[in-house]
Design a protein around this motif. Sequence first.
Motif, PDB file in Angstrom:
ATOM      1  N   LYS A  91     -59.210  29.226 -41.396  1.00 43.08           N
ATOM      2  CA  LYS A  91     -59.287  28.143 -40.412  1.00 43.08           C
ATOM      3  C   LYS A  91     -60.350  27.119 -40.825  1.00 43.08           C
ATOM      4  CE  LYS A  91     -57.679  31.133 -36.726  1.00 43.08           C
ATOM      5  NZ  LYS A  91     -58.024  31.852 -35.502  1.00 43.08           N
ATOM      6  N   LEU A  92     -61.453  27.598 -41.407  1.00 37.66           N
ATOM      7  CA  LEU A  92     -62.450  26.666 -41.943  1.00 37.66           C
ATOM      8  C   LEU A  92     -61.875  25.860 -43.108  1.00 37.66           C
ATOM      9  CD1 LEU A  92     -65.851  28.586 -41.945  1.00 37.66           C
ATOM     10  CD2 LEU A  92     -65.339  26.450 -40.801  1.00 37.66           C
ATOM     11  N   GLY A  93     -60.961  26.473 -43.846  1.00 38.72           N
ATOM     12  CA  GLY A  93     -60.277  25.762 -44.922  1.00 38.72           C
ATOM     13  C   GLY A  93     -59.474  24.584 -44.391  1.00 38.72           C
ATOM     14  N   TRP A  94     -58.904  24.746 -43.189  1.00 43.31           N
ATOM     15  CA  TRP A  94     -58.183  23.625 -42.563  1.00 43.31           C
ATOM     16  C   TRP A  94     -59.141  22.460 -42.336  1.00 43.31           C
ATOM     17  CZ3 TRP A  94     -55.782  26.772 -37.957  1.00 43.31           C
ATOM     18  CH2 TRP A  94     -54.856  27.689 -38.451  1.00 43.31           C
ATOM     19  N   LEU A  95     -60.345  22.777 -41.838  1.00 42.01           N
ATOM     20  CA  LEU A  95     -61.341  21.721 -41.607  1.00 42.01           C
ATOM     21  C   LEU A  95     -61.721  21.059 -42.919  1.00 42.01           C
ATOM     22  CD1 LEU A  95     -63.298  20.157 -39.810  1.00 42.01           C
ATOM     23  CD2 LEU A  95     -64.906  22.052 -40.024  1.00 42.01           C
ATOM     24  N   ASN A  96     -61.910  21.856 -43.968  1.00 43.33           N
ATOM     25  CA  ASN A  96     -62.231  21.282 -45.276  1.00 43.33           C
ATOM     26  C   ASN A  96     -61.160  20.308 -45.734  1.00 43.33           C
ATOM     27  OD1 ASN A  96     -64.695  22.435 -45.825  1.00 43.33           O
ATOM     28  ND2 ASN A  96     -63.843  24.170 -46.907  1.00 43.33           N
ATOM     29  N   LYS A  97     -59.910  20.706 -45.589  1.00 35.73           N
ATOM     30  CA  LYS A  97     -58.814  19.833 -46.030  1.00 35.73           C
ATOM     31  C   LYS A  97     -58.777  18.536 -45.230  1.00 35.73           C
ATOM     32  CE  LYS A  97     -55.968  23.507 -47.871  1.00 35.73           C
ATOM     33  NZ  LYS A  97     -56.427  24.810 -47.447  1.00 35.73           N
ATOM     34  N   LEU A  98     -59.005  18.628 -43.924  1.00 39.95           N
ATOM     35  CA  LEU A  98     -59.039  17.422 -43.101  1.00 39.95           C
ATOM     36  C   LEU A  98     -60.175  16.492 -43.538  1.00 39.95           C
ATOM     37  CD1 LEU A  98     -58.458  18.922 -39.536  1.00 39.95           C
ATOM     38  CD2 LEU A  98     -56.912  17.388 -40.756  1.00 39.95           C
ATOM     39  N   LEU A  99     -61.347  17.071 -43.755  1.00 39.98           N
ATOM     40  CA  LEU A  99     -62.511  16.258 -44.138  1.00 39.98           C
ATOM     41  C   LEU A  99     -62.364  15.661 -45.530  1.00 39.98           C
ATOM     42  CD1 LEU A  99     -65.305  18.574 -42.727  1.00 39.98           C
ATOM     43  CD2 LEU A  99     -64.742  16.285 -41.896  1.00 39.98           C
ATOM     44  N   ILE A 100     -61.908  16.458 -46.481  1.00 43.32           N
ATOM     45  CA  ILE A 100     -61.759  15.962 -47.855  1.00 43.32           C
ATOM     46  C   ILE A 100     -60.675  14.890 -47.919  1.00 43.32           C
ATOM     47  CG2 ILE A 100     -61.016  16.617 -50.183  1.00 43.32           C
ATOM     48  CD1 ILE A 100     -62.474  19.307 -49.666  1.00 43.32           C
ATOM     49  N   GLY A 101     -59.569  15.126 -47.224  1.00 46.23           N
ATOM     50  CA  GLY A 101     -58.498  14.130 -47.210  1.00 46.23           C
ATOM     51  C   GLY A 101     -58.944  12.814 -46.596  1.00 46.23           C
ATOM     52  N   GLY A 102     -59.618  12.906 -45.466  1.00 49.67           N
ATOM     53  CA  GLY A 102     -60.108  11.689 -44.815  1.00 49.67           C
ATOM     54  C   GLY A 102     -61.153  10.970 -45.640  1.00 49.67           C
ATOM     55  N   SER A 103     -62.074  11.722 -46.208  1.00 55.69           N
ATOM     56  CA  SER A 103     -63.122  11.112 -47.039  1.00 55.69           C
ATOM     57  C   SER A 103     -62.527  10.470 -48.289  1.00 55.69           C
ATOM     58  CB  SER A 103     -64.152  12.157 -47.459  1.00 55.69           C
ATOM     59  OG  SER A 103     -64.792  12.685 -46.351  1.00 55.69           O
ATOM     60  N   GLY A 104     -61.570  11.154 -48.900  1.00 59.90           N
ATOM     61  CA  GLY A 104     -60.924  10.596 -50.093  1.00 59.90           C
ATOM     62  C   GLY A 104     -60.195   9.302 -49.801  1.00 59.90           C
TER      63      GLY A 104
END
Length: 138
Positions: free
Chosen positions: A50-63
Amino acid sequence: MACFLVPAVEAVVTSAITRVVKTREKEEIVKLPAADGTSCEAVKIKFSQKLGWLNKLLIGGSGLLAFEHVWHGEVVPYFPFLTAVKNGETAGMLAEMGSAGVGMAVLVTAVWCGMVAVFSVMEKKTLDAASLQEGEKA
């Protein structure tokens, strides 16, 4: 100017937390009875995933934000990389990071919390229905 750095830093921090949590977690297998009398095994989703989901959201948005800033010439491929620093607008850049960057990071984290809450409710309903179904057969 540099608002994408705040969610990117949060992504780095949550990535480190994910690795620590992943080493301490155990796989939890739940037996779910089927309608035909058989049962199947289901694996509960771990918190590290579930923390991986947050990582993907943050990395995608930041990118995506970083790409947008490069597109508009606010980030350049040479030192000091941010045109606001070169032009002496560091205070404005820090103010934008404090308002827009923190706001975006908080919003993405809140959306993730909502996702986790909805998923937890769905998971609990499934497990409750399975335990009721098993209780009727006994």
